[in-house]
Design a protein around this motif. Sequence first.
Motif, PDB file in Angstrom:
ATOM      1  N   MET A 209       0.815  -1.222   0.000  1.00  0.00           N
ATOM      2  CA  MET A 209       0.000   0.000   0.000  1.00  0.00           C
ATOM      3  C   MET A 209       0.850   1.274   0.000  1.00  0.00           C
ATOM      4  N   ASP A 210       2.061   1.222   0.540  1.00  0.00           N
ATOM      5  CA  ASP A 210       2.933   2.416   0.486  1.00  0.00           C
ATOM      6  C   ASP A 210       3.233   2.751  -0.969  1.00  0.00           C
ATOM      7  N   ILE A 211       3.482   1.698  -1.755  1.00  0.00           N
ATOM      8  CA  ILE A 211       3.774   1.904  -3.181  1.00  0.00           C
ATOM      9  C   ILE A 211       2.519   2.388  -3.900  1.00  0.00           C
ATOM     10  N   VAL A 212       1.413   1.702  -3.664  1.00  0.00           N
ATOM     11  CA  VAL A 212       0.149   2.051  -4.335  1.00  0.00           C
ATOM     12  C   VAL A 212      -0.206   3.511  -4.074  1.00  0.00           C
ATOM     13  N   PHE A 213      -0.210   3.882  -2.811  1.00  0.00           N
ATOM     14  CA  PHE A 213      -0.620   5.245  -2.474  1.00  0.00           C
ATOM     15  C   PHE A 213       0.472   6.259  -2.821  1.00  0.00           C
ATOM     16  N   GLY A 214       1.699   5.782  -2.917  1.00  0.00           N
ATOM     17  CA  GLY A 214       2.819   6.688  -3.222  1.00  0.00           C
ATOM     18  C   GLY A 214       2.859   7.148  -4.670  1.00  0.00           C
ATOM     19  N   ILE A 215       2.469   6.275  -5.607  1.00  0.00           N
ATOM     20  CA  ILE A 215       2.665   6.680  -7.019  1.00  0.00           C
ATOM     21  C   ILE A 215       1.398   6.685  -7.890  1.00  0.00           C
ATOM     22  N   SER A 216       0.286   6.167  -7.384  1.00  0.00           N
ATOM     23  CA  SER A 216      -0.903   6.097  -8.269  1.00  0.00           C
ATOM     24  C   SER A 216      -1.635   7.431  -8.329  1.00  0.00           C
ATOM     25  N   GLN A 217      -2.127   7.756  -9.499  1.00  0.00           N
ATOM     26  CA  GLN A 217      -3.046   8.892  -9.602  1.00  0.00           C
ATOM     27  C   GLN A 217      -4.451   8.440  -9.222  1.00  0.00           C
ATOM     28  N   THR A 218      -4.789   7.221  -9.667  1.00  0.00           N
ATOM     29  CA  THR A 218      -6.086   6.627  -9.337  1.00  0.00           C
ATOM     30  C   THR A 218      -5.846   5.211  -8.825  1.00  0.00           C
ATOM     31  N   VAL A 219      -6.622   4.806  -7.824  1.00  0.00           N
ATOM     32  CA  VAL A 219      -6.543   3.449  -7.297  1.00  0.00           C
ATOM     33  C   VAL A 219      -7.914   2.798  -7.482  1.00  0.00           C
ATOM     34  N   ARG A 220      -7.910   1.550  -7.989  1.00  0.00           N
ATOM     35  CA  ARG A 220      -9.167   0.813  -8.124  1.00  0.00           C
ATOM     36  C   ARG A 220      -9.084  -0.455  -7.288  1.00  0.00           C
ATOM     37  N   VAL A 221     -10.164  -0.747  -6.586  1.00  0.00           N
ATOM     38  CA  VAL A 221     -10.174  -1.885  -5.667  1.00  0.00           C
ATOM     39  C   VAL A 221     -11.114  -2.959  -6.198  1.00  0.00           C
ATOM     40  N   LEU A 222     -10.567  -4.142  -6.445  1.00  0.00           N
ATOM     41  CA  LEU A 222     -11.388  -5.289  -6.848  1.00  0.00           C
ATOM     42  C   LEU A 222     -11.671  -6.134  -5.619  1.00  0.00           C
ATOM     43  N   CYS A 223     -12.925  -6.448  -5.407  1.00  0.00           N
ATOM     44  CA  CYS A 223     -13.301  -7.265  -4.249  1.00  0.00           C
ATOM     45  C   CYS A 223     -14.743  -7.696  -4.436  1.00  0.00           C
ATOM     46  N   TYR A 224     -15.107  -8.847  -3.913  1.00  0.00           N
ATOM     47  CA  TYR A 224     -16.478  -9.348  -4.028  1.00  0.00           C
ATOM     48  C   TYR A 224     -16.949  -9.365  -5.487  1.00  0.00           C
ATOM     49  N   LYS A 225     -16.094  -9.804  -6.399  1.00  0.00           N
ATOM     50  CA  LYS A 225     -16.448  -9.962  -7.823  1.00  0.00           C
ATOM     51  C   LYS A 225     -16.767  -8.651  -8.521  1.00  0.00           C
ATOM     52  N   THR A 226     -16.428  -7.563  -7.891  1.00  0.00           N
ATOM     53  CA  THR A 226     -16.813  -6.294  -8.485  1.00  0.00           C
ATOM     54  C   THR A 226     -15.749  -5.225  -8.230  1.00  0.00           C
ATOM     55  N   LEU A 227     -15.966  -4.048  -8.822  1.00  0.00           N
ATOM     56  CA  LEU A 227     -15.102  -2.917  -8.509  1.00  0.00           C
ATOM     57  C   LEU A 227     -15.696  -2.263  -7.269  1.00  0.00           C
ATOM     58  N   LEU A 228     -15.021  -2.470  -6.156  1.00  0.00           N
ATOM     59  CA  LEU A 228     -15.559  -1.985  -4.881  1.00  0.00           C
ATOM     60  C   LEU A 228     -15.457  -0.466  -4.780  1.00  0.00           C
ATOM     61  N   ALA A 229     -14.364   0.080  -5.281  1.00  0.00           N
ATOM     62  CA  ALA A 229     -14.176   1.533  -5.186  1.00  0.00           C
ATOM     63  C   ALA A 229     -13.125   1.981  -6.173  1.00  0.00           C
ATOM     64  N   GLU A 230     -13.189   3.259  -6.543  1.00  0.00           N
ATOM     65  CA  GLU A 230     -12.102   3.858  -7.324  1.00  0.00           C
ATOM     66  C   GLU A 230     -11.974   5.316  -6.914  1.00  0.00           C
ATOM     67  N   GLY A 231     -10.731   5.792  -6.863  1.00  0.00           N
ATOM     68  CA  GLY A 231     -10.531   7.180  -6.461  1.00  0.00           C
ATOM     69  C   GLY A 231      -9.065   7.493  -6.286  1.00  0.00           C
ATOM     70  N   THR A 232      -8.783   8.662  -5.776  1.00  0.00           N
ATOM     71  CA  THR A 232      -7.400   9.051  -5.516  1.00  0.00           C
ATOM     72  C   THR A 232      -6.898   8.248  -4.314  1.00  0.00           C
ATOM     73  N   PRO A 233      -5.579   8.171  -4.113  1.00  0.00           N
ATOM     74  CA  PRO A 233      -5.070   7.470  -2.937  1.00  0.00           C
ATOM     75  C   PRO A 233      -5.708   7.978  -1.640  1.00  0.00           C
ATOM     76  N   LYS A 234      -5.895   9.282  -1.557  1.00  0.00           N
ATOM     77  CA  LYS A 234      -6.486   9.853  -0.344  1.00  0.00           C
ATOM     78  C   LYS A 234      -7.927   9.347  -0.147  1.00  0.00           C
ATOM     79  N   GLU A 235      -8.683   9.334  -1.234  1.00  0.00           N
ATOM     80  CA  GLU A 235     -10.081   8.879  -1.139  1.00  0.00           C
ATOM     81  C   GLU A 235     -10.150   7.395  -0.773  1.00  0.00           C
ATOM     82  N   ILE A 236      -9.282   6.594  -1.408  1.00  0.00           N
ATOM     83  CA  ILE A 236      -9.344   5.143  -1.186  1.00  0.00           C
ATOM     84  C   ILE A 236      -8.889   4.789   0.229  1.00  0.00           C
ATOM     85  N   SER A 237      -7.846   5.472   0.706  1.00  0.00           N
ATOM     86  CA  SER A 237      -7.355   5.112   2.042  1.00  0.00           C
ATOM     87  C   SER A 237      -8.338   5.526   3.133  1.00  0.00           C
TER      88      SER A 237
END
Length: 251
Positions: A209-237
């Motif tokens: 997660m340090d890497i993910v939040f450190g360099i991504s402009q957008t983060v997308r979360v896959l979980c429960y067979k679906t896209l659970l969330a998408e947003g900036t590192p700040k929004e996702i964390s």
Amino acid sequence: MANHILSIEHVSKSFEGLQVFNDVSFAIAEGELSSIIGPNGAGKTTLFNLITGYHIPDDGKIVFEGRNIAGMQPFDIVRLGMARAFQRTNIFPRMSVLENVLTTVITRQKGNLNFVTPTRNLKSAHDRAYEILEGVGLADMAQRLSGTLAHGNQKRLDIAVALALEPKLLLLDEPTAGMSPEERWQTVELVKQLWERLKITMLFIEHDMDIVFGISQTVRVLCYKTLLAEGTPKEISANQQVIEAYLGEEV
Ligand SMILES: Nc1ncnc2c1ncn2[C@@H]1O[C@H](COP(=O)(O)OP(=O)(O)OP(=O)(O)O)[C@@H](O)[C@H]1O
Ligand SMILES: [Mg+2]
């Protein structure tokens, strides 16, 4: 409105009755550096297999630069401008570092290598292969047998081979997997540098997660067979659903 290089539209996929995705949709803006996260088995690699033509979706579309590529062969998708580095590397261990990149450059430049390949083309392919190796910090190991490289350098070589395909969209499946902490940060730095320099769209899968939040402009979360969330590192964390399903108390 952002120009989308890739859209996943209502994609579903099952393997022998086991559903991995149920109606997943999202779109990736051209030029973006973004990541996919999610628990083991959430379908991250399967998503890459769907995007790159290794699997065909049961339902839905995969639109790359305005064209539905679902059902196309991987090789044809590569020709449209997409390349991928693998979770487990895809290099030829008995070939030299240079040969691994060179064969891909030649294939990309003019189809298959044959007896009538003009020498000047080989020279330019050779120069291009060296340039790519310099870009990933492997030029001084060009003559080494690929299988003898340290794990981190084999992952770099896999990225180099993907770059030799001159992609507009580069997919990286866990580029830092199995690396020492030092190698990890060097690789992250490399990914970021390549993105800044080449100005291509990059999508990577990562568990750190340090890497993910450190360099991504957008983060997308896959979980429960679906896209659970998408947003900036700040929004996702700060997303309560994501914290409960995946991040836990980590952040
Ligand atoms: N070719 C296949 N045939 C059958 N089942 C498959 C196939 N490929 C993937 N699966 C299943 O799909 C699910 C998602 O797997 P996938 O490898 O995409 O997960 P992942 O999110 O990449 O996990 P990890 O973080 O461990 O790499 C798993 O249950 C896996 O067993
Ligand atoms: Mg995976």
